[in-house]
Design a protein around this motif. Sequence first.
Motif, PDB file in Angstrom:
ATOM      1  N   GLY A  76      24.233 -22.425   9.247  1.00  0.00           N
ATOM      2  CA  GLY A  76      25.353 -21.892  10.012  1.00  0.00           C
ATOM      3  C   GLY A  76      25.989 -20.694   9.341  1.00  0.00           C
ATOM      4  N   ASN A  77      27.044 -20.214   9.959  1.00  0.00           N
ATOM      5  CA  ASN A  77      27.736 -19.011   9.509  1.00  0.00           C
ATOM      6  C   ASN A  77      28.607 -19.336   8.305  1.00  0.00           C
ATOM      7  N   TRP A  78      28.290 -18.731   7.170  1.00  0.00           N
ATOM      8  CA  TRP A  78      29.006 -19.002   5.923  1.00  0.00           C
ATOM      9  C   TRP A  78      30.453 -18.549   5.956  1.00  0.00           C
ATOM     10  N   GLN A  79      30.786 -17.595   6.818  1.00  0.00           N
ATOM     11  CA  GLN A  79      32.154 -17.066   6.840  1.00  0.00           C
ATOM     12  C   GLN A  79      33.194 -18.139   7.153  1.00  0.00           C
ATOM     13  N   PHE A  80      32.787 -19.168   7.906  1.00  0.00           N
ATOM     14  CA  PHE A  80      33.745 -20.229   8.235  1.00  0.00           C
ATOM     15  C   PHE A  80      34.087 -21.076   7.017  1.00  0.00           C
ATOM     16  N   ASP A 136      20.018 -12.623  -3.497  1.00  0.00           N
ATOM     17  CA  ASP A 136      20.101 -12.882  -2.064  1.00  0.00           C
ATOM     18  C   ASP A 136      21.519 -12.648  -1.559  1.00  0.00           C
ATOM     19  N   SER A 137      21.635 -11.942  -0.435  1.00  0.00           N
ATOM     20  CA  SER A 137      22.948 -11.755   0.166  1.00  0.00           C
ATOM     21  C   SER A 137      23.248 -12.877   1.157  1.00  0.00           C
ATOM     22  N   ALA A 138      22.211 -13.555   1.635  1.00  0.00           N
ATOM     23  CA  ALA A 138      22.414 -14.670   2.554  1.00  0.00           C
ATOM     24  C   ALA A 138      22.984 -15.848   1.771  1.00  0.00           C
ATOM     25  N   LEU A 146      30.218 -19.831  -2.563  1.00  0.00           N
ATOM     26  CA  LEU A 146      29.045 -19.729  -1.703  1.00  0.00           C
ATOM     27  C   LEU A 146      28.051 -18.806  -2.376  1.00  0.00           C
ATOM     28  N   VAL A 147      26.803 -19.247  -2.438  1.00  0.00           N
ATOM     29  CA  VAL A 147      25.759 -18.460  -3.092  1.00  0.00           C
ATOM     30  C   VAL A 147      24.492 -18.470  -2.244  1.00  0.00           C
ATOM     31  N   GLY A 148      23.610 -17.535  -2.551  1.00  0.00           N
ATOM     32  CA  GLY A 148      22.299 -17.485  -1.911  1.00  0.00           C
ATOM     33  C   GLY A 148      21.302 -18.274  -2.739  1.00  0.00           C
ATOM     34  N   PRO A 149      20.120 -18.503  -2.201  1.00  0.00           N
ATOM     35  CA  PRO A 149      19.129 -19.293  -2.925  1.00  0.00           C
ATOM     36  C   PRO A 149      18.534 -18.571  -4.129  1.00  0.00           C
ATOM     37  N   GLY A 150      18.616 -17.261  -4.159  1.00  0.00           N
ATOM     38  CA  GLY A 150      18.073 -16.492  -5.281  1.00  0.00           C
ATOM     39  C   GLY A 150      19.144 -15.609  -5.885  1.00  0.00           C
ATOM     40  N   PHE A 195      28.200 -22.993  13.710  1.00  0.00           N
ATOM     41  CA  PHE A 195      29.188 -23.540  12.792  1.00  0.00           C
ATOM     42  C   PHE A 195      28.463 -24.182  11.614  1.00  0.00           C
ATOM     43  N   PRO A 196      29.015 -24.106  10.413  1.00  0.00           N
ATOM     44  CA  PRO A 196      28.330 -24.665   9.238  1.00  0.00           C
ATOM     45  C   PRO A 196      28.118 -26.178   9.324  1.00  0.00           C
ATOM     46  N   ALA A 197      26.974 -26.602   8.832  1.00  0.00           N
ATOM     47  CA  ALA A 197      26.650 -28.036   8.715  1.00  0.00           C
ATOM     48  C   ALA A 197      26.028 -28.250   7.344  1.00  0.00           C
ATOM     49  N   LEU A 198      26.597 -29.170   6.582  1.00  0.00           N
ATOM     50  CA  LEU A 198      26.078 -29.470   5.250  1.00  0.00           C
ATOM     51  C   LEU A 198      24.810 -30.299   5.361  1.00  0.00           C
ATOM     52  N   ASP A 199      23.850 -30.018   4.511  1.00  0.00           N
ATOM     53  CA  ASP A 199      22.631 -30.823   4.434  1.00  0.00           C
ATOM     54  C   ASP A 199      22.690 -31.620   3.135  1.00  0.00           C
ATOM     55  N   ARG A 200      23.446 -32.703   3.172  1.00  0.00           N
ATOM     56  CA  ARG A 200      23.710 -33.503   1.977  1.00  0.00           C
ATOM     57  C   ARG A 200      22.436 -34.078   1.360  1.00  0.00           C
ATOM     58  N   SER A 201      21.440 -34.347   2.178  1.00  0.00           N
ATOM     59  CA  SER A 201      20.215 -34.976   1.667  1.00  0.00           C
ATOM     60  C   SER A 201      19.443 -34.056   0.716  1.00  0.00           C
ATOM     61  N   LYS A 202      19.739 -32.755   0.759  1.00  0.00           N
ATOM     62  CA  LYS A 202      19.027 -31.808  -0.101  1.00  0.00           C
ATOM     63  C   LYS A 202      19.906 -31.304  -1.256  1.00  0.00           C
ATOM     64  N   THR A 203      20.983 -32.018  -1.538  1.00  0.00           N
ATOM     65  CA  THR A 203      21.862 -31.641  -2.639  1.00  0.00           C
ATOM     66  C   THR A 203      21.116 -31.758  -3.961  1.00  0.00           C
ATOM     67  N   THR A 204      21.320 -30.765  -4.822  1.00  0.00           N
ATOM     68  CA  THR A 204      20.705 -30.791  -6.154  1.00  0.00           C
ATOM     69  C   THR A 204      21.811 -30.748  -7.205  1.00  0.00           C
TER      70      THR A 204
END
Length: 187
Positions: free
Chosen positions: A79-83, A108-110, A101-105, A50-59
Motif C-alpha cells: 500500500g501507499n507508505w504516505q499514510f 531503494d526509494s520505494a 519507513l525504509v526500502g528493501p535495499g 491503504f497500507p496493510a502490514l504483512d506480519r507473517s513476514k516480519t524479520t
Amino acid sequence: MVTEELFHGVELAKFIESRWTTLERLLNLASEAELASPTAIIDPQVNVQFPALDRSKTTFPMSVQSGRAHVTCRIPFSGNWQFLEMPVRTGGQHPVIPGKLVGPGRFDSAKTLIEMKQDFAADVDPEQIKDWASKRADQIDSELALLRPVVEEALERLRARAEKFAAERLDALQTKRRLTDGLEGGI
C-alpha cells in the motif's frame, strides 16, 4: 535511539491538495474525449491502496554486544507508505510510535518496510521480543483503522471535485468549439 516516528509527516490536507494539483493539471491538458469519460485520469489519483502490514513476514535482524540484544524489527507492508507518515489525530493527541519507513535495499526509494528498534537483555525470551513487536504492530493497525475512514471521505470529496471540474472543462471546450465553428468564414 530511533528518532523517527510513524504518523508524524505530511497532513492529509496537504496530501489531498497535492493530488488535486496533479488532477487539475491533467484535466486541463485532457481532450474532449478524455473529459467525457475522465475516470482514466481521476482514478489513479483517488484509488490509493491503504497500507496493510504483512506480519507473517516480519524479520528480526539483531546484534548482541555487552549483554544486550539490539533488535531491529522489520515489518513488510503493501500500500501507499504516505499514510504511515500521516498524523491521524489533531492537537497532539496521537501516541508516539517509534519507527521509520525504509526500502528493501540501501538505495531503494520505494518504502515497503516499517523498521523499529529496541534493546533487550541478552537473555531475553524470544517470545518477549515477538510480544513487543506485536504490540507495536497493533498500535500501527489501530492508527490506520482511525485514519482509513477520514482518508476515504477526503478521497471521495476529491473525486467529486475532479469530476465536477472535468464536466466544467468539457463544457468550456465544447462551447469554444461550437463558437469557433460558428464564426468560421468571416462575416
